[in-house]
Design a protein around this motif. Structure first.
Motif, PDB file in Angstrom:
ATOM      1  N   ILE A 148     -13.974   8.797  -8.889  1.00 33.06           N
ATOM      2  CA  ILE A 148     -15.344   8.719  -9.389  1.00 33.06           C
ATOM      3  C   ILE A 148     -16.298   8.338  -8.262  1.00 33.06           C
ATOM      4  O   ILE A 148     -17.417   8.859  -8.176  1.00 33.06           O
ATOM      5  CB  ILE A 148     -15.454   7.723 -10.563  1.00 33.06           C
ATOM      6  N   GLY A 149     -15.859   7.446  -7.379  1.00 37.31           N
ATOM      7  CA  GLY A 149     -16.697   7.062  -6.243  1.00 37.31           C
ATOM      8  C   GLY A 149     -17.020   8.244  -5.351  1.00 37.31           C
ATOM      9  O   GLY A 149     -18.167   8.443  -4.928  1.00 37.31           O
ATOM     10  N   GLY A 153     -24.665  21.336   4.889  1.00 37.01           N
ATOM     11  CA  GLY A 153     -24.027  20.080   4.550  1.00 37.01           C
ATOM     12  C   GLY A 153     -22.562  20.105   4.925  1.00 37.01           C
ATOM     13  O   GLY A 153     -21.922  21.163   4.919  1.00 37.01           O
ATOM     14  N   ARG A 154     -22.055  18.951   5.268  1.00 36.86           N
ATOM     15  CA  ARG A 154     -20.632  18.810   5.594  1.00 36.86           C
ATOM     16  C   ARG A 154     -20.100  17.595   4.836  1.00 36.86           C
ATOM     17  O   ARG A 154     -20.650  16.496   4.949  1.00 36.86           O
ATOM     18  CB  ARG A 154     -20.421  18.624   7.106  1.00 36.86           C
ATOM     19  N   ILE A 155     -19.037  17.804   4.066  1.00 33.51           N
ATOM     20  CA  ILE A 155     -18.452  16.725   3.267  1.00 33.51           C
ATOM     21  C   ILE A 155     -16.968  16.618   3.580  1.00 33.51           C
ATOM     22  O   ILE A 155     -16.258  17.626   3.618  1.00 33.51           O
ATOM     23  CB  ILE A 155     -18.647  16.988   1.762  1.00 33.51           C
ATOM     24  N   VAL A 156     -16.518  15.405   3.807  1.00 36.35           N
ATOM     25  CA  VAL A 156     -15.094  15.134   3.959  1.00 36.35           C
ATOM     26  C   VAL A 156     -14.660  14.182   2.856  1.00 36.35           C
ATOM     27  O   VAL A 156     -15.263  13.124   2.658  1.00 36.35           O
ATOM     28  CB  VAL A 156     -14.774  14.525   5.340  1.00 36.35           C
ATOM     29  N   LEU A 157     -13.644  14.598   2.111  1.00 37.58           N
ATOM     30  CA  LEU A 157     -12.991  13.742   1.126  1.00 37.58           C
ATOM     31  C   LEU A 157     -11.739  13.165   1.764  1.00 37.58           C
ATOM     32  O   LEU A 157     -11.191  13.764   2.693  1.00 37.58           O
ATOM     33  CB  LEU A 157     -12.625  14.558  -0.121  1.00 37.58           C
ATOM     34  N   THR A 158     -11.274  12.048   1.283  1.00 38.71           N
ATOM     35  CA  THR A 158     -10.092  11.430   1.876  1.00 38.71           C
ATOM     36  C   THR A 158      -8.959  11.378   0.864  1.00 38.71           C
ATOM     37  O   THR A 158      -9.052  10.692  -0.161  1.00 38.71           O
ATOM     38  CB  THR A 158     -10.406  10.012   2.388  1.00 38.71           C
ATOM     39  N   ALA A 159      -7.916  12.125   1.151  1.00 39.90           N
ATOM     40  CA  ALA A 159      -6.708  12.122   0.329  1.00 39.90           C
ATOM     41  C   ALA A 159      -5.667  11.234   1.012  1.00 39.90           C
ATOM     42  O   ALA A 159      -6.002  10.322   1.768  1.00 39.90           O
ATOM     43  CB  ALA A 159      -6.182  13.542   0.133  1.00 39.90           C
ATOM     44  N   PHE A 183       6.386   5.603  -3.769  1.00 41.95           N
ATOM     45  CA  PHE A 183       6.848   4.628  -4.772  1.00 41.95           C
ATOM     46  C   PHE A 183       5.792   3.549  -4.992  1.00 41.95           C
ATOM     47  O   PHE A 183       5.246   2.978  -4.045  1.00 41.95           O
ATOM     48  CB  PHE A 183       8.163   3.990  -4.311  1.00 41.95           C
ATOM     49  N   GLY A 184       5.508   3.259  -6.244  1.00 41.41           N
ATOM     50  CA  GLY A 184       4.593   2.178  -6.580  1.00 41.41           C
ATOM     51  C   GLY A 184       3.129   2.529  -6.478  1.00 41.41           C
ATOM     52  O   GLY A 184       2.273   1.643  -6.558  1.00 41.41           O
ATOM     53  N   GLN A 185       2.805   3.805  -6.331  1.00 43.65           N
ATOM     54  CA  GLN A 185       1.403   4.188  -6.151  1.00 43.65           C
ATOM     55  C   GLN A 185       0.982   5.308  -7.102  1.00 43.65           C
ATOM     56  O   GLN A 185       0.303   6.262  -6.712  1.00 43.65           O
ATOM     57  CB  GLN A 185       1.147   4.606  -4.707  1.00 43.65           C
ATOM     58  N   ALA A 186       1.343   5.195  -8.366  1.00 51.98           N
ATOM     59  CA  ALA A 186       0.965   6.228  -9.334  1.00 51.98           C
ATOM     60  C   ALA A 186      -0.553   6.356  -9.435  1.00 51.98           C
ATOM     61  O   ALA A 186      -1.093   7.469  -9.504  1.00 51.98           O
ATOM     62  CB  ALA A 186       1.560   5.912 -10.703  1.00 51.98           C
ATOM     63  N   ASN A 187      -1.248   5.229  -9.449  1.00 53.48           N
ATOM     64  CA  ASN A 187      -2.714   5.259  -9.550  1.00 53.48           C
ATOM     65  C   ASN A 187      -3.344   5.840  -8.291  1.00 53.48           C
ATOM     66  O   ASN A 187      -4.192   6.736  -8.351  1.00 53.48           O
ATOM     67  CB  ASN A 187      -3.267   3.865  -9.858  1.00 53.48           C
ATOM     68  N   TYR A 188      -2.914   5.343  -7.152  1.00 56.55           N
ATOM     69  CA  TYR A 188      -3.454   5.796  -5.867  1.00 56.55           C
ATOM     70  C   TYR A 188      -3.098   7.263  -5.627  1.00 56.55           C
ATOM     71  O   TYR A 188      -3.944   8.058  -5.190  1.00 56.55           O
ATOM     72  CB  TYR A 188      -2.878   4.906  -4.763  1.00 56.55           C
ATOM     73  N   GLY A 189      -1.858   7.633  -5.909  1.00 57.49           N
ATOM     74  CA  GLY A 189      -1.431   9.017  -5.704  1.00 57.49           C
ATOM     75  C   GLY A 189      -2.209   9.983  -6.573  1.00 57.49           C
ATOM     76  O   GLY A 189      -2.615  11.063  -6.132  1.00 57.49           O
ATOM     77  N   ALA A 190      -2.434   9.615  -7.843  1.00 55.32           N
ATOM     78  CA  ALA A 190      -3.205  10.476  -8.742  1.00 55.32           C
ATOM     79  C   ALA A 190      -4.637  10.637  -8.252  1.00 55.32           C
ATOM     80  O   ALA A 190      -5.200  11.739  -8.259  1.00 55.32           O
ATOM     81  CB  ALA A 190      -3.190   9.899 -10.153  1.00 55.32           C
ATOM     82  N   ALA A 191      -5.245   9.526  -7.805  1.00 53.80           N
ATOM     83  CA  ALA A 191      -6.622   9.580  -7.309  1.00 53.80           C
ATOM     84  C   ALA A 191      -6.729  10.433  -6.059  1.00 53.80           C
ATOM     85  O   ALA A 191      -7.672  11.221  -5.895  1.00 53.80           O
ATOM     86  CB  ALA A 191      -7.117   8.159  -7.027  1.00 53.80           C
ATOM     87  N   LYS A 192      -5.756  10.296  -5.166  1.00 55.05           N
ATOM     88  CA  LYS A 192      -5.810  11.037  -3.911  1.00 55.05           C
ATOM     89  C   LYS A 192      -5.510  12.524  -4.105  1.00 55.05           C
ATOM     90  O   LYS A 192      -6.090  13.382  -3.430  1.00 55.05           O
ATOM     91  CB  LYS A 192      -4.843  10.416  -2.897  1.00 55.05           C
ATOM     92  N   ALA A 246      -6.409  14.145  -6.638  1.00 55.77           N
ATOM     93  CA  ALA A 246      -7.633  14.672  -7.242  1.00 55.77           C
ATOM     94  C   ALA A 246      -8.644  15.122  -6.197  1.00 55.77           C
ATOM     95  O   ALA A 246      -9.491  15.989  -6.473  1.00 55.77           O
ATOM     96  CB  ALA A 246      -8.257  13.611  -8.141  1.00 55.77           C
ATOM     97  N   MET A 247      -8.574  14.571  -4.991  1.00 53.99           N
ATOM     98  CA  MET A 247      -9.500  14.978  -3.939  1.00 53.99           C
ATOM     99  C   MET A 247      -9.371  16.470  -3.629  1.00 53.99           C
ATOM    100  O   MET A 247     -10.349  17.145  -3.307  1.00 53.99           O
ATOM    101  CB  MET A 247      -9.245  14.173  -2.654  1.00 53.99           C
TER     102      MET A 247
END
Length: 295
Positions: free
Chosen positions: A115-116, A134-140, A149-158, A160-161
């Motif tokens: 969302i950010g 314009g130039r945009i860089v997203l960070t995955a 392992f242990g990053q279901a939230n972070y992995g899903a967010a990344k 999505a980029m």
């Protein structure tokens, strides 16, 4: 020579680590930089840029807050009149195995990363369209591309980029808005304690920033996933096998029987967009049935 003289860039999460490195790199090549971070690190990095002869302002917006992001963009336009580049770098970790994860922590990570990034892209989008540039860089992250392992939230967010990039690339093309994704592996506050010290010494943010500056240049590609770490740069691609057309009864057993052909990586192809994938499947089925499909 990649030069940003006269351009204005916003870098989120720029108070330390990768974001700081990106902000300093842009400023060193002439960009006026908005250093965004919720902490006081933003002020320190802005002062660092100005001490080196550059121009910078600090802004403490929480990127997950749309109103605060709008305020940051308004301040940027009031000060410099344009926005040429946006680096979406801000992020947090709330690591825990999925079984033990509080869903509030899952949502918080999604809010900051996905969302950010969407908030920031949306806030600059009309400005870049009007400019015709314009130039945009997203960070995955490798956690999103490959899992960790242990990053279901972070992995899903990344992960999505990549989806966000694909659509913004298509919608921004006619306005020369180029959108790319960085998948970095770096020694930052977020990775401290997760990697051996010897590896951290090699994985400094400064080894990654040159790739970001390339993606922000006038001759940058678009819709590219640039993976980077310790001076190595690679392109991660999402491609599709030719697959197999199942004729007759389409059953689970038929899928199983053709699995080797379905997964055969010979002649894999890049799919330009979702519509192109649909067209591929429909044309193949029409040909097998002797149907003339003018598409």
């Amino acid at each position: 020579m990649i030069d940003f003289t006269g351009q204005v860039a916003i870098v989120t999460g720029a108070g330390a680590g990768l974001g700081r490195s990106h902000a300093l790199g842009l400023a060193a090549r002439g960009a006026r930089v908005v250093v965004n971070d919720m902490g006081q690190g933003a002020d320190a990095v802005a002062r660092e840029i100005e001490s080196a002869g550059g121009q910078a302002i600090a802004h403490h917006a929480d990127v997950s807050d749309e109103a605060m992001v709008s305020d940051m963009v308004a301040h940027t336009i009031d000060r410099w009149g344009r926005i040429d580049a946006l680096v979406n770098n801000a992020g947090i970790l709330r690591d825990k195995t999925f079984a033990k994860m509080d869903m509030a922590d899952f949502r918080k990570v999604i809010d900051v990363h996905l969302i950010g990034s969407a908030n920031c892209c949306h806030a600059v989008w009309s400005i870049m369209r009007a400019q015709g540039f314009g130039r945009i860089v997203l960070t995955a992250s490798g956690s999103g591309l490959y899992g960790n392992f242990g990053q279901a939230n972070y992995g899903a967010a990344k992960a999505a980029m990549v989806g966000l990039m694909n659509v913004l690339h298509i919608e921004g093309a006619r306005y020369d808005i180029r959108v790319n994704t960085l998948a970095p592996t770096a020694a930052t506050a977020m990775t401290k304690g997760l990697l051996p010290e010897a590896a951290l010494d090699l994985l400094q943010p400064e080894t990654i920033t040159p790739g970001v500056l390339f993606l922000l240049g006038k001759d940058a590609p678009s819709r590219t996933i640039l993976s980077a770490g310790a001076g190595t740069f690679a392109v991660t691609q999402i491609r599709e096998t030719q697959g197999a057309l199942i004729e007759g009864d389409i059953t689970p057993e038929a899928v199983a029987a053709q699995w080797d052909q379905i997964t055969d990586a010979t002649d894999v192809e890049n799919i330009e967009n979702a519509f192109a994938q649909t067209r591929k499947y429909a044309l193949r089925a029409a040909k097998a049935k002797g149907i003339a499909l003018d598409w």
